[in-house]
Design a protein around this motif. Structure first.
Motif, PDB file in Angstrom:
ATOM      1  N   ILE A 101      -1.635  -6.619 -13.549  1.00 57.50           N
ATOM      2  CA  ILE A 101      -3.062  -7.320 -14.082  1.00 57.50           C
ATOM      3  C   ILE A 101      -4.140  -7.331 -13.516  1.00 57.50           C
ATOM      4  N   TYR A 102      -3.872  -7.872 -11.800  1.00 57.54           N
ATOM      5  CA  TYR A 102      -5.329  -7.826 -11.820  1.00 57.54           C
ATOM      6  C   TYR A 102      -5.632  -7.425 -10.482  1.00 57.54           C
ATOM      7  N   LEU A 103      -4.762  -5.944 -10.502  1.00 62.01           N
ATOM      8  CA  LEU A 103      -5.750  -4.979 -10.295  1.00 62.01           C
ATOM      9  C   LEU A 103      -6.224  -3.988 -10.976  1.00 62.01           C
ATOM     10  N   THR A 104      -5.903  -4.198 -12.633  1.00 66.70           N
ATOM     11  CA  THR A 104      -6.555  -3.287 -13.385  1.00 66.70           C
ATOM     12  C   THR A 104      -7.641  -4.328 -14.064  1.00 66.70           C
ATOM     13  N   SER A 105      -7.399  -5.791 -13.174  1.00 70.21           N
ATOM     14  CA  SER A 105      -8.829  -6.584 -13.675  1.00 70.21           C
ATOM     15  C   SER A 105      -9.629  -6.574 -13.289  1.00 70.21           C
ATOM     16  N   VAL A 106     -10.040  -6.079 -11.896  1.00 69.95           N
ATOM     17  CA  VAL A 106     -10.852  -5.691 -10.844  1.00 69.95           C
ATOM     18  C   VAL A 106     -11.463  -3.891 -11.800  1.00 69.95           C
ATOM     19  N   LEU A 107     -10.140  -3.208 -12.449  1.00 69.26           N
ATOM     20  CA  LEU A 107     -11.185  -2.050 -11.760  1.00 69.26           C
ATOM     21  C   LEU A 107     -11.612  -2.150 -13.924  1.00 69.26           C
ATOM     22  N   ILE A 108     -11.620  -2.831 -14.151  1.00 71.16           N
ATOM     23  CA  ILE A 108     -12.002  -2.293 -15.859  1.00 71.16           C
ATOM     24  C   ILE A 108     -13.360  -3.113 -15.789  1.00 71.16           C
ATOM     25  N   GLY A 109     -13.901  -4.178 -14.710  1.00 69.48           N
ATOM     26  CA  GLY A 109     -14.835  -4.767 -14.021  1.00 69.48           C
ATOM     27  C   GLY A 109     -15.469  -3.900 -13.840  1.00 69.48           C
ATOM     28  N   PHE A 110     -15.690  -3.128 -13.054  1.00 68.66           N
ATOM     29  CA  PHE A 110     -16.364  -1.946 -12.830  1.00 68.66           C
ATOM     30  C   PHE A 110     -16.425  -0.898 -13.938  1.00 68.66           C
ATOM     31  N   GLY A 111     -15.618  -0.497 -14.969  1.00 67.55           N
ATOM     32  CA  GLY A 111     -15.371  -0.276 -16.293  1.00 67.55           C
ATOM     33  C   GLY A 111     -16.252  -0.624 -16.999  1.00 67.55           C
ATOM     34  N   ALA A 112     -16.554  -2.584 -16.972  1.00 64.05           N
ATOM     35  CA  ALA A 112     -17.306  -1.939 -18.414  1.00 64.05           C
ATOM     36  C   ALA A 112     -18.989  -2.333 -17.474  1.00 64.05           C
ATOM     37  N   ALA A 113     -18.813  -2.058 -16.442  1.00 62.96           N
ATOM     38  CA  ALA A 113     -20.150  -2.481 -16.034  1.00 62.96           C
ATOM     39  C   ALA A 113     -21.160  -0.910 -16.221  1.00 62.96           C
ATOM     40  N   LEU A 114     -20.056  -0.004 -16.294  1.00 59.77           N
ATOM     41  CA  LEU A 114     -20.370   1.523 -16.166  1.00 59.77           C
ATOM     42  C   LEU A 114     -20.348   1.884 -17.804  1.00 59.77           C
ATOM     43  N   LEU A 115     -19.328   1.433 -18.428  1.00 59.47           N
ATOM     44  CA  LEU A 115     -19.457   1.970 -20.058  1.00 59.47           C
ATOM     45  C   LEU A 115     -20.555   1.715 -20.480  1.00 59.47           C
ATOM     46  N   TRP A 116     -20.817   0.116 -20.492  1.00 57.01           N
ATOM     47  CA  TRP A 116     -22.102  -0.566 -21.103  1.00 57.01           C
ATOM     48  C   TRP A 116     -23.887  -0.049 -20.938  1.00 57.01           C
ATOM     49  N   THR A 117     -23.806   0.249 -19.284  1.00 53.72           N
ATOM     50  CA  THR A 117     -25.090   0.796 -18.885  1.00 53.72           C
ATOM     51  C   THR A 117     -25.165   2.551 -19.463  1.00 53.72           C
TER      52      THR A 117
END
Length: 447
Positions: free
Chosen positions: A99-115
Motif C-alpha cells: 500500500i505504501y509503495l503504490t502510494s509513492v508511485l501513484i503520487g508521481f502518476g497523479a502529477a504526470l496524469l494531470w499535467t
C-alpha cells in the motif's frame, strides 16, 4: 478536424470518469476498509497512504511537465492509469508495504496524469472551444463521485463489518473500472498540431535519427522546466501569492476532510447502526452533488457578473462553518481516530442521518466556492504566467492535504474542525485583501 478533437475531449473525460470513479471511491472508504482487515500483521493506515500520495504529488508536479514534453501526453496518461490501477489492485490482498509503495508511485502518476491532461485538452481546443471543452471534461469528472459511491451504498447496506470477501469484490470491481479508463487513452487520436510535428520529423529523418530527435525534445523540455521553475520561485515571493497561499492551504485541509475523513467518521458512528457503512457511499454521492451544483451555479454567477469573487468565497466560508458546527454537534469526537471499534463517545445531539448528509452537501458546495474562485483570480492576475501560478496552487493545496491526512488519525474531530475554522477564516480574509489590491491597482504590473 473539429469533430475528432471534440471526440478526443469526450474520450478523455470518460477515461478520467472511470479512473476517478475507482480512485475517489477508494479514498472515501480506504480507512474504513483498513480498520476492517482481519490481519494481525497489517499495520498500515489509510490516512497515511493518502498523505503520502498528496505529499509526493505536490513535489512531483514540479518535474511532471518535463516528462510529459518528452514522452507525450497520450502515453503519459496511459502509464499513469496503470499506476492508478496498481494502487487499487493492492487492496484486493493488502499488505502494509504494498500500500505504501503504490502510494509513492501513484503520487508521481497523479502529477504526470494531470499535467498530461492539461496539455492534451489545450492541444484539442482553440479559443472558441476551450471553455466548452473544459466544461465537458469537468462535468464528466465530477460524475466520478456518484457511481462508485452508489455501488458502496448498495453493496454495504445493512453490514456493520466489512468481510474479506466484501473487500475483494469491491476492489475487483473498482480495478476493472480503472483498467477500462486506462485503456480508453489508447484510442485517443493525435491532434492536427501533433500530426504536423510527426510529418516534419519524418521528412527530416534522413538528417536526424529518432534518438537525436528525442534528445532535442528532452533538452528543450529541461530548458523550459528551468525557466518555469525560476518563475515559480519568483511568484512565491510576491505579496499576492503569499496572501492567497492561506486560502490554498485551507482548500487542502478541507479536501482531506471531505474526501477521506468525513466518510470514515460516518462509518464509525455507532448510533447509525447497520446503515453506518452504507452511508459512506451516500455521503460521497451527496458531496458530489454539492460540487456539481456549486460549480454550475457559480459559473453562471460569474458569467453574468452579478456577484464578485469575494461574495462567492464568503458564501463558501459560511457554508463550511455551518457544516463544521453541525458535524461538531452530530458526530462523536473520536470518530476519526477509532481503529478496530466503533465510536465510544457520544455527540452533543443524537446523531441524525439527515444532518450528516446535509453536511456532506455543504462540504461539496463550499469546496466548489473556494476552488472556482481561486482558479478565477489566479487566471485573472497571472494570465501571462498561468502555468506557474496553478502549479503553486496545486503544490500548496497538496502539501496541506498531505499534512492533514497524517494528523487525521491522531487528532479528535473537535481539533480538526477548529484548525479548519481558523485557517478558513484567515484564508478568506487574505482573499478579500488580494481582491481589493487588484481592484485598486488593476492595471499596475506586480514586481
Amino acid at each position: 478536424m473539429a469533430d475528432f478533437r471534440t471526440c478526443n475531449v469526450v474520450i478523455l473525460g470518460v477515461g478520467f470518469l472511470f479512473i476517478f470513479t475507482a480512485f475517489t471511491t477508494c479514498g472515501n472508504i480506504e480507512q474504513t476498509v483498513v480498520k476492517s482487515l482481519h490481519n494481525a500483521t497489517f499495520s498500515g493506515s489509510g490516512y497515511h497512504s493518502l498523505g503520502i500520495i498528496y505529499g509526493i504529488f505536490s513535489f512531483a508536479n514540479l518535474l511532471a511537465p518535463t516528462a510529459v514534453a518528452v514522452i507525450g501526453p497520450r502515453f503519459t496518461m496511459f502509464f499513469s492509469g496503470i499506476l492508478y490501477s496498481g494502487y487499487i489492485a493492492v487492496f484486493i490482498s493488502p499488505s502494509s508495504w504494498s500500500i505504501y509503495l503504490t502510494s509513492v508511485l501513484i503520487g508521481f502518476g497523479a502529477a504526470l496524469l494531470w499535467t498530461a491532461q492539461g496539455h492534451f485538452l489545450v492541444e484539442n481546443s482553440d479559443a472558441s472551444t476551450i471553455n466548452r471543452n473544459t466544461g465537458m471534461f469537468w462535468a464528466l469528472l465530477q460524475c466520478s463521485m456518484l457511481f462508485g459511491n452508489l455501488y458502496v451504498y448498495l453493496d454495504w447496506k445493512g453490514k456493520t463489518e466489512i468481510s474479506d470477501r466484501d473487500r475483494r469484490i469491491m476492489f475487483i470491481a473498482l480495478l476493472i473500472t480503472s483498467v477500462l479508463g486506462t485503456l480508453s487513452f489508447l484510442i485517443l487520436r493525435k491532434s492536427g498540431q501533433q500530426e504536423e510535428e510527426v510529418l516534419t520529423e519524418e521528412e527530416g529523418r534522413s538528417l536526424l535519427s529518432s534518438r537525436q530527435i528525442y534528445k532535442q525534445r528532452a533538452n528543450s523540455a529541461v530548458k523550459s522546466a528551468k525557466t518555469e521553475f525560476k518563475t515559480i520561485l519568483h511568484l512565491f515571493g510576491t505579496k499576492t501569492i503569499l496572501l492567497l497561499s492561506f486560502c490554498m492551504a485551507y482548500s487542502g485541509l478541507e479536501l482531506c476532510f471531505y474526501s477521506g475523513v468525513y466518510g470514515t467518521c460516518i462509518g464509525a458512528t455507532t448510533q447509525f447502526g447497520d446503515t453506518s457503512k452504507a452511508l459512506i457511499g451516500i455521503s460521497g454521492i451527496v458531496v458530489g452533488f454539492g460540487e456539481i451544483v456549486g460549480g454550475g451555479l457559480f459559473g453562471l454567477v460569474l458569467k453574468n457578473n452579478r456577484f464578485r469573487r469575494t461574495s462567492v468565497v464568503f458564501l463558501g466560508m459560511v457554508v463550511h462553518f455551518v457544516a463544521f458546527y453541525l458535524i461538531f454537534l452530530n458526530i462523536p469526537e473520536d470518530a476519526p481516530v477509532v481503529f478496530k471499534t466503533s465510536t465510544q463517545h457520544k455527540p452533543y445531539l443524537s446523531p441524525s442521518v439527515s444532518i450528516a448528509l446535509l453536511c456532506s452537501f455543504l462540504l461539496g458546495l463550499g469546496d466548489s466556492c473556494f476552488n472556482t474562485q481561486l482558479y478565477s483570480i489566479l487566471g485573472r492576475v497571472y494570465s501571462e504566467q498561468s502555468a506557474p501560478a496553478f502549479a503553486i496552487f496545486k503544490f500548496v493545496q497538496s502539501v496541506f492535504a498531505a499534512v492533514a491526512f497524517f494528523y487525521s488519525g491522531y487528532l479528535l474531530l473537535t481539533w480538526q474542525l477548529l484548525i479548519m475554522v481558523i485557517l478558513g477564516f484567515t484564508g478568506t480574509l487574505c482573499f478579500f485583501v488580494v481582491e481589493r489590491m487588484q481592484n485598486v491597482s488593476a492595471d499596475l504590473p506586480e514586481y
